[in-house]
Motif scaffolding. Structure first.
Motif, PDB file in Angstrom:
ATOM      1  N   MET A   1     -24.480   7.079  13.973  1.00  0.00           N
ATOM      2  CA  MET A   1     -23.478   6.062  14.077  1.00  0.00           C
ATOM      3  C   MET A   1     -22.360   6.405  13.087  1.00  0.00           C
ATOM      4  N   ALA A   2     -21.121   6.347  13.506  1.00  0.00           N
ATOM      5  CA  ALA A   2     -19.973   6.693  12.668  1.00  0.00           C
ATOM      6  C   ALA A   2     -19.228   5.423  12.273  1.00  0.00           C
ATOM      7  N   ASN A   3     -18.788   5.405  11.035  1.00  0.00           N
ATOM      8  CA  ASN A   3     -17.977   4.297  10.534  1.00  0.00           C
ATOM      9  C   ASN A   3     -16.546   4.786  10.356  1.00  0.00           C
ATOM     10  N   VAL A   4     -15.610   3.968  10.730  1.00  0.00           N
ATOM     11  CA  VAL A   4     -14.205   4.324  10.600  1.00  0.00           C
ATOM     12  C   VAL A   4     -13.534   3.301   9.701  1.00  0.00           C
ATOM     13  N   SER A   5     -12.846   3.811   8.695  1.00  0.00           N
ATOM     14  CA  SER A   5     -12.080   2.940   7.806  1.00  0.00           C
ATOM     15  C   SER A   5     -10.606   3.143   8.081  1.00  0.00           C
ATOM     16  N   THR A   6      -9.886   2.061   8.150  1.00  0.00           N
ATOM     17  CA  THR A   6      -8.451   2.138   8.370  1.00  0.00           C
ATOM     18  C   THR A   6      -7.761   1.538   7.151  1.00  0.00           C
ATOM     19  N   LEU A   7      -6.893   2.328   6.537  1.00  0.00           N
ATOM     20  CA  LEU A   7      -6.129   1.853   5.388  1.00  0.00           C
ATOM     21  C   LEU A   7      -4.684   1.676   5.805  1.00  0.00           C
ATOM     22  N   THR A   8      -4.129   0.559   5.468  1.00  0.00           N
ATOM     23  CA  THR A   8      -2.712   0.329   5.745  1.00  0.00           C
ATOM     24  C   THR A   8      -2.007   0.060   4.431  1.00  0.00           C
ATOM     25  N   HIS A   9      -0.734   0.241   4.449  1.00  0.00           N
ATOM     26  CA  HIS A   9       0.074   0.029   3.248  1.00  0.00           C
ATOM     27  C   HIS A   9       0.911  -1.233   3.382  1.00  0.00           C
ATOM     28  N   GLY A  10       0.397  -2.190   4.055  1.00  0.00           N
ATOM     29  CA  GLY A  10       1.094  -3.457   4.185  1.00  0.00           C
ATOM     30  C   GLY A  10       2.404  -3.340   4.950  1.00  0.00           C
ATOM     31  N   GLY A  11       2.523  -2.337   5.797  1.00  0.00           N
ATOM     32  CA  GLY A  11       3.727  -2.202   6.585  1.00  0.00           C
ATOM     33  C   GLY A  11       4.863  -1.501   5.861  1.00  0.00           C
ATOM     34  N   LEU A  12       4.627  -1.043   4.647  1.00  0.00           N
ATOM     35  CA  LEU A  12       5.678  -0.363   3.909  1.00  0.00           C
ATOM     36  C   LEU A  12       5.800   1.072   4.391  1.00  0.00           C
ATOM     37  N   ASN A  13       6.993   1.481   4.705  1.00  0.00           N
ATOM     38  CA  ASN A  13       7.183   2.860   5.105  1.00  0.00           C
ATOM     39  C   ASN A  13       7.395   3.732   3.863  1.00  0.00           C
ATOM     40  N   LEU A  14       7.534   5.003   4.044  1.00  0.00           N
ATOM     41  CA  LEU A  14       7.635   5.933   2.931  1.00  0.00           C
ATOM     42  C   LEU A  14       8.846   5.658   2.057  1.00  0.00           C
ATOM     43  N   SER A  15       9.977   5.358   2.649  1.00  0.00           N
ATOM     44  CA  SER A  15      11.182   5.109   1.845  1.00  0.00           C
ATOM     45  C   SER A  15      11.036   3.833   1.014  1.00  0.00           C
ATOM     46  N   ALA A  16      10.394   2.818   1.559  1.00  0.00           N
ATOM     47  CA  ALA A  16      10.179   1.584   0.796  1.00  0.00           C
ATOM     48  C   ALA A  16       9.223   1.831  -0.365  1.00  0.00           C
ATOM     49  N   ARG A  17       8.194   2.624  -0.129  1.00  0.00           N
ATOM     50  CA  ARG A  17       7.253   2.946  -1.210  1.00  0.00           C
ATOM     51  C   ARG A  17       7.946   3.758  -2.293  1.00  0.00           C
ATOM     52  N   PHE A  18       8.830   4.669  -1.897  1.00  0.00           N
ATOM     53  CA  PHE A  18       9.559   5.466  -2.871  1.00  0.00           C
ATOM     54  C   PHE A  18      10.492   4.584  -3.698  1.00  0.00           C
ATOM     55  N   ARG A  19      11.194   3.649  -3.053  1.00  0.00           N
ATOM     56  CA  ARG A  19      12.074   2.726  -3.789  1.00  0.00           C
ATOM     57  C   ARG A  19      11.270   1.894  -4.786  1.00  0.00           C
ATOM     58  N   GLU A  20      10.081   1.453  -4.372  1.00  0.00           N
ATOM     59  CA  GLU A  20       9.222   0.681  -5.273  1.00  0.00           C
ATOM     60  C   GLU A  20       8.778   1.540  -6.452  1.00  0.00           C
ATOM     61  N   PHE A  21       8.452   2.793  -6.197  1.00  0.00           N
ATOM     62  CA  PHE A  21       8.065   3.719  -7.251  1.00  0.00           C
ATOM     63  C   PHE A  21       9.200   3.909  -8.258  1.00  0.00           C
ATOM     64  N   VAL A  22      10.414   4.104  -7.770  1.00  0.00           N
ATOM     65  CA  VAL A  22      11.582   4.274  -8.640  1.00  0.00           C
ATOM     66  C   VAL A  22      11.826   3.000  -9.447  1.00  0.00           C
ATOM     67  N   ALA A  23      11.674   1.847  -8.822  1.00  0.00           N
ATOM     68  CA  ALA A  23      11.863   0.579  -9.519  1.00  0.00           C
ATOM     69  C   ALA A  23      10.846   0.418 -10.651  1.00  0.00           C
ATOM     70  N   ARG A  24       9.615   0.837 -10.406  1.00  0.00           N
ATOM     71  CA  ARG A  24       8.582   0.749 -11.454  1.00  0.00           C
ATOM     72  C   ARG A  24       8.896   1.683 -12.614  1.00  0.00           C
ATOM     73  N   ILE A  25       9.410   2.855 -12.312  1.00  0.00           N
ATOM     74  CA  ILE A  25       9.793   3.784 -13.375  1.00  0.00           C
ATOM     75  C   ILE A  25      10.928   3.194 -14.204  1.00  0.00           C
ATOM     76  N   LYS A  26      11.914   2.607 -13.546  1.00  0.00           N
ATOM     77  CA  LYS A  26      13.030   1.976 -14.264  1.00  0.00           C
ATOM     78  C   LYS A  26      12.531   0.843 -15.152  1.00  0.00           C
ATOM     79  N   GLN A  27      11.601   0.051 -14.641  1.00  0.00           N
ATOM     80  CA  GLN A  27      11.053  -1.057 -15.430  1.00  0.00           C
ATOM     81  C   GLN A  27      10.279  -0.530 -16.634  1.00  0.00           C
TER      82      GLN A  27
END
Length: 71
Positions: A1-27
């Motif tokens: 029997m195989a188990n499948v895990s699905t991870l989502t990022h809350g709908g954030l695309n790559l550019s949004a995640r990058f902007r959040e990363f930059v904002a955290r660095i600035k903070q």
């Protein structure tokens, strides 16, 4: 029997995640600057001035850290 895990990022695309990363660095940089400024200002005070405001010289780093990172 195989188990499948699905991870989502809350709908954030790559550019949004990058902007959040930059904002955290600035903070983080802003907080580090605030710590450094507070520490320097307190270090410049004389022992008498520190005593007048109820601060021991050995507590300056803790006070600066609390000011920058806990408020």
């Amino acid at each position: 029997m195989a188990n499948v895990s699905t991870l989502t990022h809350g709908g954030l695309n790559l550019s949004a995640r990058f902007r959040e990363f930059v904002a955290r660095i600035k903070q983080a940089n802003a907080r580090a600057t605030e710590y450094s400024q507070t520490y320097s200002e307190l270090q410049r005070l004389s022992d008498r001035e520190l005593n007048d405001i109820g601060i021991r010289r050995c507590d300056i780093a803790d006070i600066a850290r609390e000011h920058a990172y806990c408020s």
